[in-house]
Design an enzyme around this catalytic site. Structure first.
Site, PDB file in Angstrom:
ATOM      1  N   GLU A 177       0.880  -1.125   0.170  1.00 47.99           N
ATOM      2  CA  GLU A 177      -0.046  -0.016  -0.256  1.00 47.99           C
ATOM      3  C   GLU A 177       0.795   1.316   0.012  1.00 47.99           C
ATOM      4  O   GLU A 177       0.641   2.226  -0.463  1.00 47.99           O
ATOM      5  CB  GLU A 177      -1.034  -0.030   0.957  1.00 47.99           C
ATOM      6  N   ARG A 181       0.356   3.537  -3.030  1.00 49.82           N
ATOM      7  CA  ARG A 181      -0.305   5.104  -2.720  1.00 49.82           C
ATOM      8  C   ARG A 181       0.764   6.043  -2.673  1.00 49.82           C
ATOM      9  O   ARG A 181       0.587   6.994  -3.565  1.00 49.82           O
ATOM     10  CB  ARG A 181      -1.235   4.981  -1.396  1.00 49.82           C
ATOM     11  N   ASP A 312      -5.154  -9.490  -7.885  1.00 49.44           N
ATOM     12  CA  ASP A 312      -5.266  -8.536  -8.943  1.00 49.44           C
ATOM     13  C   ASP A 312      -4.022  -7.929  -9.559  1.00 49.44           C
ATOM     14  O   ASP A 312      -3.791  -8.116 -10.791  1.00 49.44           O
ATOM     15  CB  ASP A 312      -6.430  -7.383  -8.563  1.00 49.44           C
ATOM     16  N   GLU A 472     -12.923  -0.026  -9.743  1.00 45.75           N
ATOM     17  CA  GLU A 472     -12.477  -1.016 -10.752  1.00 45.75           C
ATOM     18  C   GLU A 472     -13.248  -0.970 -12.049  1.00 45.75           C
ATOM     19  O   GLU A 472     -13.037  -1.005 -13.257  1.00 45.75           O
ATOM     20  CB  GLU A 472     -12.289  -2.372 -10.260  1.00 45.75           C
TER      21      GLU A 472
END
Ligand code: DMJ
Length: 579
Positions: A177, A181, A312, A472
């Site tokens: 993350e 990010r 993903d 998404e």
């Protein structure tokens, strides 16, 4: 000691000295330096000085040479008939409504949660979820730029360059993350604005995150424990979500390109090579299992395979990495092709629907010793990015079949949005798979016998009815619009935006909601959460869908999994500037 307290004047002196010291610590300005036009604050610990315990013998270099001419991704908008005045007005008014939603969210973040990771959009407070390094602010920098909010961008950038990566209440950070990010946010803000102070801050962070690779086999752990990292004592995990430990490729490659330092590329290249070597020795050859043992790199025992949550971006990054290195590293194309062969054979399915809609989803496969691969026809909001991935892969590797799948998957997610009274798709649900990708007749008896009647026909069950402002589905619609120029996708996006706005808007901003399946008139609970991807991804994709297509042209930029655009090597630096 006892004497000290018997003498009141000496005691007073000690108390006064402590008070002065305290005031000095609190109020003395931090050591800032003037850097590239910003008051820059350097992190209190320089991670580039940490000696490596497991150095590599020879660094793998960034692929050298002129970038290949890859097939064009974006539709040739210039050859279309120019949109009418009325249409342009519609687009402009939609853009400005999306921008308003963004500004509302940003203003409340500024007012109630400045420098916290997230705003709580109902109660109006700040909360820290990712180390306390202002995740929303950093994640949103590029959106501010893209939406031409120049003063806000400058203000936010000035705050971002004061972040101290060594100042956190936590003892470790989430490696994935923080990479997608924070590092992604800073790099893209730099790529767009060319503000060198932002790159400097990204390098500081990149050096901290780079220590995650200083393990015995150079594979990163899920958590970057700061003390262990300083000692070179990090150990890769034995059961980590596959996406989290394998998808830092774009961010580290861009960092290597911008700094000329091969070490960042070397780090992610070793992970990619580990993936390449193991790709065909799993229970579903071509795919990697949902959880990986990064310690022994033996992926042959796990039975579950998905393109959805936990896995993903491992797949998303295969075609994107190929573009990011200008087509100069063939392993990404090979991995993409082999993985998608397995996906189309085992995971892709057409759902049985009353109208026989021409749509597709990807589910989850469990491989059992007796029956082999078995498909669980599960839909996930997180899995909706697959449309965009197939579109990009299909175009740059020239696989027309994938382009068709892309369209049907994107339409599948839009269908799932439309099916529910709120106009929003739930987080996870199950469907009835047709025997093949061809249409199959609606079986009312099967639905009556097994379907949960609270949900629309076609949905067997909804396991998780929430919507947490995820991007998404809109992301895939955005890719489809840019690839085809078909305005139908703009209409789909607009419908989705209106539903999302209606269901999630609060007095201050927008909030995750607990149930999208409730009948009309029944109010869902607002969960008081607004993750940074709302302003980083969802609103950015929406805004771009209604913007001129040369704003973040996908033939010039690759978007990381948090929708941060990085300049591709074939693009001219400074290609996109505001005047
Ligand atoms: C984002 O942080 C990224 O898109 C990630 O890859 C998946 N989850 C969220 C959005 O849903």
């Amino acid at each position: 000691m006892a004497g000290l307290f018997r003498r009141p004047t000496r005691l007073l002196t000690v108390v006064a000295a402590i008070a002065v010291l305290y005031i000095l610590i609190i109020f003395i300005p931090k050591p800032r330096e003037e850097l590239y036009g910003f008051q820059y604050f350097r992190s209190s610990f320089d991670w580039s000085t940490v000696p490596e315990r497991n150095p590599v013998a020879k660094l793998t270099q960034l692929p050298r040479g002129s970038p290949k001419r890859l097939p064009k991704f974006q539709h040739d908008f210039a050859s279309d008939k120019a949109p009418s005045r009325e249409r342009l007005d519609v687009l402009e008014s939609r853009r400005s409504e999306i921008r308003l939603a963004f500004v509302k969210s940003w203003n409340s973040y500024k007012k109630y949660a400045w420098m916290y990771d997230e705003l709580t959009p109902v109660s109006g407070e700040g909360k820290d979820t990712f180390g306390g390094w202002a995740a929303t602010l950093v994640d949103t920098l590029d959106t501010l730029w893209i939406m031409e909010l120049g003063d806000e961008f400058r203000h936010a950038a000035a705050a971002a360059v004061t972040l101290d990566w060594s100042k956190t209440k936590d003892t470790s950070c989430n490696f994935f993350e923080t990479t997608i990010r924070h590092l992604g946010g800073l790099l893209s803000a730099y790529d767009l604005s060319k503000e060198a102070a932002l790159l400097e801050k990204a390098i500081e962070l990149g050096d901290m995150l780079y220590t995650a690779y200083d393990t015995d086999n150079r594979m990163p752990p899920f958590y970057l424990d700061f003390d262990l990292a300083k000692e070179g004592l990090l150990v890769p995990g034995t059961h980590d979500p596959s996406a989290a430990v394998t998808s830092s490729g774009l961010e580290f490659t861009r960092l290597a390109q911008l700094t000329g330092q091969d070490k960042y590329y070397d780090a992610i290249d070793r992970v990619a090579q580990a993936l390449e070597q193991t790709q065909n020795s799993t229970k579903l050859p071509g795919m990697w299992p949902t959880f990986l043992n990064m310690r022994n790199l033996d992926f042959s025992g796990q039975r579950s395979f998905t393109l959805g949550g936990l896995a993903d971006s491992l797949y998303e990054y295969l075609p994107k990495m190929y573009a990011m290195v200008g087509g100069l590293e063939p392993m990404y194309e090979k991995m993409y092709r082999d993985a998608m062969d397995a996906v189309t054979k085992h995971l892709l399915f057409r759902p049985m629907t009353p109208d026989q809609d021409d749509i597709l989803f990807t589910g989850t496969v469990y491989v059992s010793s007796q029956d082999g691969p078995e498909l669980e026809a599960e839909g996930q909001h997180l899995g909706c990015f697959v449309g965009g991935m197939f579109a990009l892969g299909g175009k740059i590797f020239n696989i027309p079949e994938h382009v068709k799948y892309a369209e049907k998957i994107a339409r599948g997610c839009a269908w799932a949005y439309k099916a529910f009274p709120s106009g929003i798709m739930p987080e996870t649900f199950t469907l009835y798979p047709c025997p093949s990708l061809e249409p199959c007749p609606w079986d009312e008896d099967q639905w009556t016998a097994t379907g949960d009647k609270r949900f629309p026909k076609g949905f067997k069950n909804v396991m998780d009815p929430k919507y947490i402002l995820r991007p998404e589905a809109i992301e895939s619609i955005f890719f489809m619009y840019r690839m085809t120029g078909n305005v139908e996708y703009q209409e789909m996006a607009w419908t989705m935006f209106q539903s999302i706005r209606k269901a999630t808007e609060t007095k201050l901003a927008f909030s995750a909601i607990s149930d999208v399946t409730l009948p009309k008139g029944q109010k869902t609970v607002k969960k008081d959460s607004m993750e940074s991807f709302w302003t980083s991804e969802t609103l950015k994709y929406l805004y771009l869908i209604f913007s001129p297509p040369d704003l973040i042209d996908l033939d010039k930029y690759v978007l990381n999994t948090e929708a941060h655009p990085f300049l591709r090597p074939n693009a001219q630096p400074g290609y996109f500037t505001y005047t």
